[in-house]
Design an enzyme around this catalytic site. Structure first.
Site, mmCIF file in Angstrom:
data_model
loop_
_atom_site.group_PDB
_atom_site.id
_atom_site.type_symbol
_atom_site.label_atom_id
_atom_site.label_comp_id
_atom_site.label_asym_id
_atom_site.label_seq_id
_atom_site.Cartn_x
_atom_site.Cartn_y
_atom_site.Cartn_z
ATOM 1 N N GLU A 205 -8.135 -5.780 -1.778
ATOM 2 C CA GLU A 205 -6.734 -6.059 -1.484
ATOM 3 C C GLU A 205 -6.547 -6.915 -0.240
ATOM 4 O O GLU A 205 -5.444 -7.026 0.294
ATOM 5 C CB GLU A 205 -5.956 -4.744 -1.366
ATOM 6 N N LYS A 337 4.351 1.583 -9.887
ATOM 7 C CA LYS A 337 3.455 0.552 -10.407
ATOM 8 C C LYS A 337 3.822 0.295 -11.865
ATOM 9 O O LYS A 337 3.707 1.189 -12.701
ATOM 10 C CB LYS A 337 1.997 0.997 -10.310
#
EC number: 4.2.1.11
Length: 427
Positions: A205, A337
């Site tokens: 990330e 999400k």
């Protein structure tokens, strides 16, 4: 005019070099929408199913040709001629066509790609940006970014058991300034890690993945970087954790293999309380395992009135699990999400349920991302006030920050940066 005339899916690569689904939707008036589907590394057991081919001769079995065929054949046949503006009906048809509780027949990656591309096509037909089309005239709140600057767990090859160490620039006056603050802290963290002899390679990330011995060591570096950048920890910038505790929950205990420590659920709750008392931590995500409801209850009672406790694997953007958590008084926030549940309609329903119950909602990326910036628009559309989309490196992460900057500029005087108010436990 907004009738769907074509749906085309293809196999593209995500930020880890693995295949994922991208979908184009074309409408009768020529309007078009495109969406790419993200993928997670630490996935909750209760998530919707990401359909993979399993053919070891292609992409090590991770190909998505089956999902693509489902889009191009079954889903297109079911949706052809329908109005793209009827998002709820379109998502309902796909969910019914799949017919499973976890979207395992067609694949959540197939359904979600179409769902998001339909919304984008409808927005295009309406000559509106996506955030305005989905959120209406009230969509004007720019979210506080939860910036992942140190990676651990399954997102990095280092001994740190917790998955993410984040900074939250709540004191910034705008999203553009929040991004600047985060970038400056990120660059100074890089310098301090180098000076201390640590590598500055980045994880999935975009955060650094140094070989640090413990969570405390990572938090110390974060605090030092905030101060070095001229900001006040706990005032201008807070810290956030994603423990991803499900990943190291074994036989009823939390096994910290990197530290060589094992903690019972009670000890885990007390450890999180100790960390939050010792550092300016505003938010802890997945501090307990996804099915350790007793542990979640304990940590919520211990520190839930002081800091944000976010359920990711716990809730998996699923209204059924969220409703159960609300009834039991577990956590006080949900991580949202889109690919955990697999459609835009269900995603918005989860945000709505959370907000009605007084829970916060954090719009989130996945560790396997693309250049698609849809979640930036959805964060503004829902006025959720927080977004988690990785570090200040890797274009798959910065694409979302850049889109937020554009949206803020477009909104002009209507734009409001959420700031500290986004975290209700602290505001």
């Amino acid at each position: 005019m907004t009738a769907i005339i074509d749906i085309a899916a293809r196999e593209i690569l995500d930020s880890r070099g693995n295949p994922t689904v991208e979908v184009d939707v074309t409408l009768e008036d020529g309007s078009h929408g495109r969406a790419a589907v993200p993928s997670g590394a630490s996935t909750g057991a209760h998530e919707a199913v990401e359909l993979r081919d399993g053919d070891k001769s292609r992409y090590g079995g991770k190909g998505v040709l089956k999902a693509i065929e489902n889009v191009n054949r079954d889903i297109f046949e079911a949706l052809s001629g329908l109005e793209a503006e009827d998002q709820g009906r379109i998502d309902e048809i796909m969910i019914s066509l799949d017919g499973t509780p976890n979207k395992s027949k067609l694949g959540a990656n197939a359904i979600l790609g179409v769902s998001l591309a339909v919304a984008k096509a409808a927005a295009d037909a309406s000559a509106l940006p996506l955030y305005r089309y989905v959120g209406g005239v009230q969509a004007h709140v720019l979210p506080v970014p939860m910036m992942n600057i140190i990676n651990g767990g399954v997102h990095a090859d280092n001994p740190i058991d917790f998955q993410e160490f984040m900074i939250l620039p709540v004191g910034a006056p705008s999203i553009a300034e929040a991004v600047r603050w985060g970038s400056e802290v990120f660059q100074l963290l890089k310098s301090s890690l180098k000076k201390a002899g640590h590598n500055t390679n980045v994880g999935d990330e975009g955060g650094f993945a140094p070989n640090l011995p413990s969570a405390e060591a990572a938090l110390d570096f974060c605090v030092q970087a905030i101060e070095a950048a001229g900001f006040k920890p706990g005032v201008d910038i807070f810290l956030g954790l994603d423990c991803a505790a499900t990943e190291f929950f074994k036989d009823g205990a939390y096994v910290y293999s990197g530290e060589g420590v094992t903690r019972s659920p009670e000890e885990q709750a007390n450890y999180l309380a100790k960390l939050s008392a010792s550092y300016p931590i505003a938010s802890i995500e997945d501090g307990m395992s996804e099915d350790d409801w007793a542990g979640w209850k304990a940590v919520t009672e211990l520190i839930g009135s002081k800091i944000q406790l976010v359920g990711d694997d716990l809730f998996v953007t699923n209204v059924t699990r969220l409703e159960e958590g609300i009834k039991k008084g577990i956590a006080n926030s949900i991580l949202v999400k889109v690919n955990q549940i697999g459609s835009l309609t269900e995603t918005l329903a989860a945000v709505d349920m959370a907000q009605r119950a007084g829970y916060t909602a954090v719009m989130s990326h996945r560790s396997g991302e693309t250049e698609d910036s849809t979640i930036a628009d959805l964060a503004v559309a829902t006025n959720c006030g927080q977004i988690k989309t990785g570090s200040l490196a890797r274009s798959d992460r910065t694409a979302k920050y850049n889109q937020l900057i554009r949206i803020e500029e477009e909104l002009g005087s209507q734009a409001r940066y959420a700031g500290l108010k986004a975290l209700k436990a602290l505001a």
